[in-house]
Design an enzyme around this catalytic site. Structure first.
Site, PDB file in Angstrom:
ATOM      1  N   SER A  50     -33.863   1.511 -16.988  1.00 33.31           N
ATOM      2  CA  SER A  50     -35.153   0.841 -17.235  1.00 33.31           C
ATOM      3  C   SER A  50     -34.950  -0.375 -18.121  1.00 33.31           C
ATOM      4  O   SER A  50     -35.559  -1.426 -17.896  1.00 33.31           O
ATOM      5  CB  SER A  50     -36.132   1.791 -17.927  1.00 33.31           C
ATOM      6  OG  SER A  50     -36.360   2.917 -17.129  1.00 33.31           O
TER       7      SER A  50
ATOM      8  N   ARG B 146     -25.035   8.815 -14.031  1.00 35.10           N
ATOM      9  CA  ARG B 146     -24.738   7.567 -13.319  1.00 35.10           C
ATOM     10  C   ARG B 146     -23.252   7.281 -13.297  1.00 35.10           C
ATOM     11  O   ARG B 146     -22.704   6.834 -12.291  1.00 35.10           O
ATOM     12  CB  ARG B 146     -25.462   6.398 -13.990  1.00 35.10           C
ATOM     13  CG  ARG B 146     -26.952   6.430 -13.780  1.00 35.10           C
ATOM     14  CD  ARG B 146     -27.655   5.454 -14.664  1.00 35.10           C
ATOM     15  NE  ARG B 146     -27.501   5.814 -16.062  1.00 35.10           N
ATOM     16  CZ  ARG B 146     -28.186   5.281 -17.063  1.00 35.10           C
ATOM     17  NH1 ARG B 146     -29.071   4.336 -16.818  1.00 35.10           N
ATOM     18  NH2 ARG B 146     -28.012   5.673 -18.297  1.00 35.10           N
TER      19      ARG B 146
ATOM     20  N   HIS C 136     -34.569   7.052 -11.134  1.00 32.11           N
ATOM     21  CA  HIS C 136     -35.303   8.248 -11.571  1.00 32.11           C
ATOM     22  C   HIS C 136     -35.935   8.952 -10.367  1.00 32.11           C
ATOM     23  O   HIS C 136     -35.887  10.173 -10.249  1.00 32.11           O
ATOM     24  CB  HIS C 136     -36.456   7.858 -12.511  1.00 32.11           C
ATOM     25  CG  HIS C 136     -36.061   7.274 -13.823  1.00 32.11           C
ATOM     26  ND1 HIS C 136     -36.539   6.063 -14.264  1.00 32.11           N
ATOM     27  CD2 HIS C 136     -35.256   7.736 -14.806  1.00 32.11           C
ATOM     28  CE1 HIS C 136     -36.057   5.812 -15.483  1.00 32.11           C
ATOM     29  NE2 HIS C 136     -35.259   6.794 -15.822  1.00 32.11           N
TER      30      HIS C 136
ATOM     31  N   LYS D  78     -39.503   4.003 -30.801  1.00 32.01           N
ATOM     32  CA  LYS D  78     -39.247   3.013 -29.743  1.00 32.01           C
ATOM     33  C   LYS D  78     -40.571   2.507 -29.203  1.00 32.01           C
ATOM     34  O   LYS D  78     -41.362   3.305 -28.657  1.00 32.01           O
ATOM     35  CB  LYS D  78     -38.518   3.717 -28.569  1.00 32.01           C
ATOM     36  CG  LYS D  78     -37.038   3.435 -28.462  1.00 32.01           C
ATOM     37  CD  LYS D  78     -36.607   3.730 -27.027  1.00 32.01           C
ATOM     38  CE  LYS D  78     -35.291   4.448 -26.932  1.00 32.01           C
ATOM     39  NZ  LYS D  78     -35.011   4.941 -25.570  1.00 32.01           N
TER      40      LYS D  78
END
Ligand code: PNS
Length: 169
Positions: free
Chosen positions: A137, A100, A27, A51
């Site tokens: 993460s 990514r 990030h 979440k």
């Protein structure tokens, strides 16, 4: 209004949105690169009530502020709602996201097209540094939970906070 905008100078703004639970070196790489391209980079910690995070939203904000302070043009806040509304309220025309791998592309394309259709906001994709192409993460949290070394994947302050938090559980 004060500052450059009151003098008719356009401030180029972009947003880097995410959950940031917690912020990783991946990030940070994207935010740092965006901060060289834009006058102000807003980091939006998007609240997802379904979440439960490892860190509270306030803790995530504090960590992001700490590790982005040196960039000098990053503003961090949370938002509950649609990303396009965050952008509208702050006159932000661009979303900057890291890509990514090809596996990111399908969902990111859908979100970019939806956001553009909703409000005209553009999404710009930045290829991640290959060093971080596998990094997320959730993976960092999983590896750290089982005692794996993730110190090279996180800013030191974030690594310290993660080790402390996992020790409390
Ligand atoms: O770090 P994440 O969890 O991959 O980030 C995803 C995030 C927060 C950027 C995305 O879910 C989002 O933009 N949420 C805000 C709500 C919204 O605008 N949803 C519609 C997306 S088209």
């Amino acid at each position: 209004m004060t500052g450059p905008e009151s003098e008719g100078i356009t401030v180029r703004r972009a947003v880097c949105p995410g959950s940031f639970d917690p912020i990783t070196n991946g990030h940070l790489d994207i935010i740092g690169r965006a901060s060289k391209l834009y006058d102000v980079v807003h980091v939006a910690v998007m609240i997802n009530q379904s979440k439960k995070g490892l860190f509270t939203v306030d803790e995530r904000i504090e960590l992001i502020r700490e590790v982005t302070a040196d960039f000098g043009n990053v503003e961090v806040e949370s938002f509950h709602g649609l990303l396009v509304d965050f952008c509208k309220q702050r006159e932000i025309p661009a979303i900057v996201k890291g890509l990514r791998a090809v596996s990111d592309f399908d969902y990111e394309l859908q979100m970019a097209q939806m956001n553009n259709g909703l409000s005209g906001v553009e999404t710009l994709f930045v290829p991640t540094n290959p060093t971080y192409s596998f990094l997320s993460s959730s993976l960092v949290k999983e590896v750290a939970t089982w005692g794996g070394d993730v110190s090279h994947l996180l800013p030191p302050a974030v690594h310290e906070a993660l080790v402390k938090r996992l020790g409390e559980l």
